[in-house]
Design a protein around this motif. Sequence first.
Motif, PDB file in Angstrom:
ATOM      1  N   PHE A   1       0.865  -1.194   0.000  1.00 53.46           N
ATOM      2  CA  PHE A   1       0.000   0.000   0.000  1.00 53.46           C
ATOM      3  C   PHE A   1       0.901   1.244   0.000  1.00 53.46           C
ATOM      4  CE2 PHE A   1      -2.078  -3.415   2.420  1.00 53.46           C
ATOM      5  CZ  PHE A   1      -3.294  -3.545   1.776  1.00 53.46           C
TER       6      PHE A   1
ATOM      7  N   TYR B   1       1.897   3.963  -2.040  1.00 50.26           N
ATOM      8  CA  TYR B   1       1.544   5.333  -2.434  1.00 50.26           C
ATOM      9  C   TYR B   1       2.738   6.225  -2.811  1.00 50.26           C
ATOM     10  CZ  TYR B   1      -1.458   9.561  -2.389  1.00 50.26           C
ATOM     11  OH  TYR B   1      -2.132  10.703  -2.702  1.00 50.26           O
ATOM     12  N   THR B   2       3.069   7.219  -1.977  1.00 54.51           N
ATOM     13  CA  THR B   2       4.126   8.188  -2.327  1.00 54.51           C
ATOM     14  C   THR B   2       5.505   7.540  -2.377  1.00 54.51           C
ATOM     15  OG1 THR B   2       4.541   8.729  -0.021  1.00 54.51           O
ATOM     16  CG2 THR B   2       2.878  10.040  -1.152  1.00 54.51           C
TER      17      THR B   2
ATOM     18  N   GLU C   1       1.617  -1.185  -5.085  1.00 53.11           N
ATOM     19  CA  GLU C   1       0.562  -0.159  -5.081  1.00 53.11           C
ATOM     20  C   GLU C   1      -0.421  -0.511  -6.194  1.00 53.11           C
ATOM     21  OE1 GLU C   1      -0.544   2.765  -3.421  1.00 53.11           O
ATOM     22  OE2 GLU C   1      -1.979   2.700  -5.064  1.00 53.11           O
ATOM     23  N   ALA C   2      -1.712  -0.197  -5.965  1.00 61.01           N
ATOM     24  CA  ALA C   2      -2.740  -0.603  -6.926  1.00 61.01           C
ATOM     25  C   ALA C   2      -2.810   0.299  -8.157  1.00 61.01           C
ATOM     26  CB  ALA C   2      -4.100  -0.617  -6.228  1.00 61.01           C
ATOM     27  N   PHE C   3      -2.424   1.566  -8.042  1.00 65.25           N
ATOM     28  CA  PHE C   3      -2.716   2.527  -9.114  1.00 65.25           C
ATOM     29  C   PHE C   3      -1.475   3.006  -9.860  1.00 65.25           C
ATOM     30  CE2 PHE C   3      -6.300   2.757  -6.230  1.00 65.25           C
ATOM     31  CZ  PHE C   3      -7.331   2.533  -7.134  1.00 65.25           C
TER      32      PHE C   3
ATOM     33  N   GLU D   1      -0.072  -4.148  -8.137  1.00 60.69           N
ATOM     34  CA  GLU D   1      -0.709  -5.401  -7.700  1.00 60.69           C
ATOM     35  C   GLU D   1      -1.639  -5.125  -6.529  1.00 60.69           C
ATOM     36  OE1 GLU D   1      -0.027  -8.885  -8.229  1.00 60.69           O
ATOM     37  OE2 GLU D   1       1.842  -8.916  -9.362  1.00 60.69           O
ATOM     38  N   ASP D   2      -2.550  -6.048  -6.314  1.00 58.78           N
ATOM     39  CA  ASP D   2      -3.364  -6.036  -5.102  1.00 58.78           C
ATOM     40  C   ASP D   2      -2.473  -6.527  -3.958  1.00 58.78           C
ATOM     41  OD1 ASP D   2      -6.021  -6.096  -3.661  1.00 58.78           O
ATOM     42  OD2 ASP D   2      -5.367  -8.176  -3.419  1.00 58.78           O
ATOM     43  N   ALA D   3      -2.399  -5.752  -2.883  1.00 60.69           N
ATOM     44  CA  ALA D   3      -1.420  -6.046  -1.821  1.00 60.69           C
ATOM     45  C   ALA D   3      -1.624  -7.448  -1.222  1.00 60.69           C
ATOM     46  CB  ALA D   3      -1.501  -4.976  -0.734  1.00 60.69           C
TER      47      ALA D   3
ATOM     48  N   ASP E   1       0.743  -0.079   5.196  1.00 63.92           N
ATOM     49  CA  ASP E   1      -0.058   1.070   5.594  1.00 63.92           C
ATOM     50  C   ASP E   1      -1.425   0.942   4.924  1.00 63.92           C
ATOM     51  OD1 ASP E   1      -0.962   3.483   6.439  1.00 63.92           O
ATOM     52  OD2 ASP E   1       0.517   4.690   5.350  1.00 63.92           O
TER      53      ASP E   1
ATOM     54  N   ARG F   1      -9.134  -0.598  -3.370  1.00 65.36           N
ATOM     55  CA  ARG F   1      -9.329  -1.501  -4.510  1.00 65.36           C
ATOM     56  C   ARG F   1      -7.979  -1.873  -5.076  1.00 65.36           C
ATOM     57  NH1 ARG F   1     -14.546  -3.309  -5.958  1.00 65.36           N
ATOM     58  NH2 ARG F   1     -16.002  -1.722  -5.318  1.00 65.36           N
ATOM     59  N   GLY F   2      -7.829  -3.118  -5.475  1.00 60.89           N
ATOM     60  CA  GLY F   2      -6.640  -3.539  -6.202  1.00 60.89           C
ATOM     61  C   GLY F   2      -6.762  -3.122  -7.657  1.00 60.89           C
TER      62      GLY F   2
HETATM   63  C1  LIG Z   1      -2.788   5.110   3.366  1.00 56.39           C
HETATM   64  S1  LIG Z   1      -2.119   5.120   1.749  1.00 56.39           S
HETATM   65  C2  LIG Z   1      -0.439   4.736   2.057  1.00 56.39           C
HETATM   66  C3  LIG Z   1       0.450   5.952   2.248  1.00 56.39           C
HETATM   67  C4  LIG Z   1       1.918   5.618   2.372  1.00 56.39           C
HETATM   68  N1  LIG Z   1       2.236   5.177   3.707  1.00 56.39           N
HETATM   69  C5  LIG Z   1       2.825   6.813   2.022  1.00 56.39           C
HETATM   70  O1  LIG Z   1       3.612   7.244   2.887  1.00 56.39           O
HETATM   71  O2  LIG Z   1       2.737   7.296   0.911  1.00 56.39           O
HETATM   72  C6  LIG Z   1      -2.810   3.640   1.125  1.00 56.39           C
HETATM   73  C7  LIG Z   1      -2.470   3.266  -0.314  1.00 56.39           C
HETATM   74  O3  LIG Z   1      -2.963   1.951  -0.570  1.00 56.39           O
HETATM   75  C8  LIG Z   1      -3.362   1.869  -1.927  1.00 56.39           C
HETATM   76  N2  LIG Z   1      -4.284   0.727  -2.044  1.00 56.39           N
HETATM   77  C9  LIG Z   1      -5.587   0.660  -1.701  1.00 56.39           C
HETATM   78  N3  LIG Z   1      -6.069  -0.579  -1.894  1.00 56.39           N
HETATM   79  C10 LIG Z   1      -5.040  -1.323  -2.372  1.00 56.39           C
HETATM   80  C11 LIG Z   1      -4.914  -2.688  -2.746  1.00 56.39           C
HETATM   81  N4  LIG Z   1      -5.937  -3.531  -2.662  1.00 56.39           N
HETATM   82  N5  LIG Z   1      -3.705  -3.129  -3.149  1.00 56.39           N
HETATM   83  C12 LIG Z   1      -2.640  -2.284  -3.251  1.00 56.39           C
HETATM   84  N6  LIG Z   1      -2.706  -0.973  -2.911  1.00 56.39           N
HETATM   85  C13 LIG Z   1      -3.900  -0.500  -2.472  1.00 56.39           C
HETATM   86  C14 LIG Z   1      -3.995   3.213  -2.199  1.00 56.39           C
HETATM   87  O4  LIG Z   1      -4.015   3.487  -3.591  1.00 56.39           O
HETATM   88  C15 LIG Z   1      -3.064   4.152  -1.411  1.00 56.39           C
HETATM   89  O5  LIG Z   1      -2.059   4.613  -2.242  1.00 56.39           O
END
Ligand SMILES: C[S@@+](CC[C@H](N)C(=O)[O-])C[C@H]1O[C@@H](n2cnc3c(N)ncnc32)[C@H](O)[C@@H]1O
Length: 230
Positions: free
Chosen positions: A73, A75-76, A94-96, A120-122, A142, A148-149
């Motif tokens: 998960f 993100y940044t 990360e999903a996106f 990928e889906d985590a 996190d 969503r994946g």
């Molecule tokens: C709370 S943020 C994480 C922030 C990260 N700790 C940072 O410092 O950037 C959660 C992330 O999980 C991603 N996410 C949500 N569902 C997911 C999934 N099923 N599989 C992978 N990533 C997913 C979201 O797109 C988002 O970027």
Amino acid sequence: MTTRFTQSSANSGKWSKQLTPWAISYGGSHKLGFNLSISQFKHIGVFPEQSSNWEYIFSALQRKRNSKALNLFAYTGGASLAAKAVQSDITHVEAFSQLISKAKENMESSGLKDVRWMKEDALRYVQKEVKRGKKYDLIIMDPPSWGRGPKGEKWKLESQLDELIKGVSQLLNKKAYIIVNTYSGISPEQLKERLENHISFGSVECGNLIVEATSGAEFSTGSLVRGQVK
Ligand SMILES: C[S@@+](CC[C@H](N)C(=O)[O-])C[C@H]1O[C@@H](n2cnc3c(N)ncnc32)[C@H](O)[C@@H]1O
């Protein structure tokens, strides 16, 4: 220049003023670069409360040769970059695609390279890694309350957290480190207990994730558990 976000629904809102994108440099034990811009989801492209985790990652991995780390998960990519800054072999999940592109820009701004990017889906990725017999020296996760994946796979923290922890527990090397944040209703003590149902810690700490204002005011953003397994 200042701008203020007013939330209009659970997932959106408006900024009082538009800002042109800007960049910052994190000047802790290792320098990390972040490219920022305001988004309709309130985020700006960095989570400053995570800096305590970046410092934890630096000190956990900097004396460990050939370490392998997994950021779920992600993100940044702050935690991925922290691991890379101390020469860890890091996999960023990360999903996106758009968010992976942003993390790549942050990697370049940090003067780093060779992060392994996984769209990928985590939870599925963890389950595949278990089947492949993979092991890691550090796992960071996190998970959001819901998400969503990439193929629309549903993620719901409350009902899937234990399954995720169980999978992750099978990927940890001896003496590996784990860092877990959650943002929804689970207290630090409850999160620790849920981790301890599957993981034997040698040392562990738990508390709130804190953003500290320049005034010294503290704002808790969620629960944090981190430690080293036996
Ligand atoms: C709370 S943020 C994480 C922030 C990260 N700790 C940072 O410092 O950037 C959660 C992330 O999980 C991603 N996410 C949500 N569902 C997911 C999934 N099923 N599989 C992978 N990533 C997913 C979201 O797109 C988002 O970027």
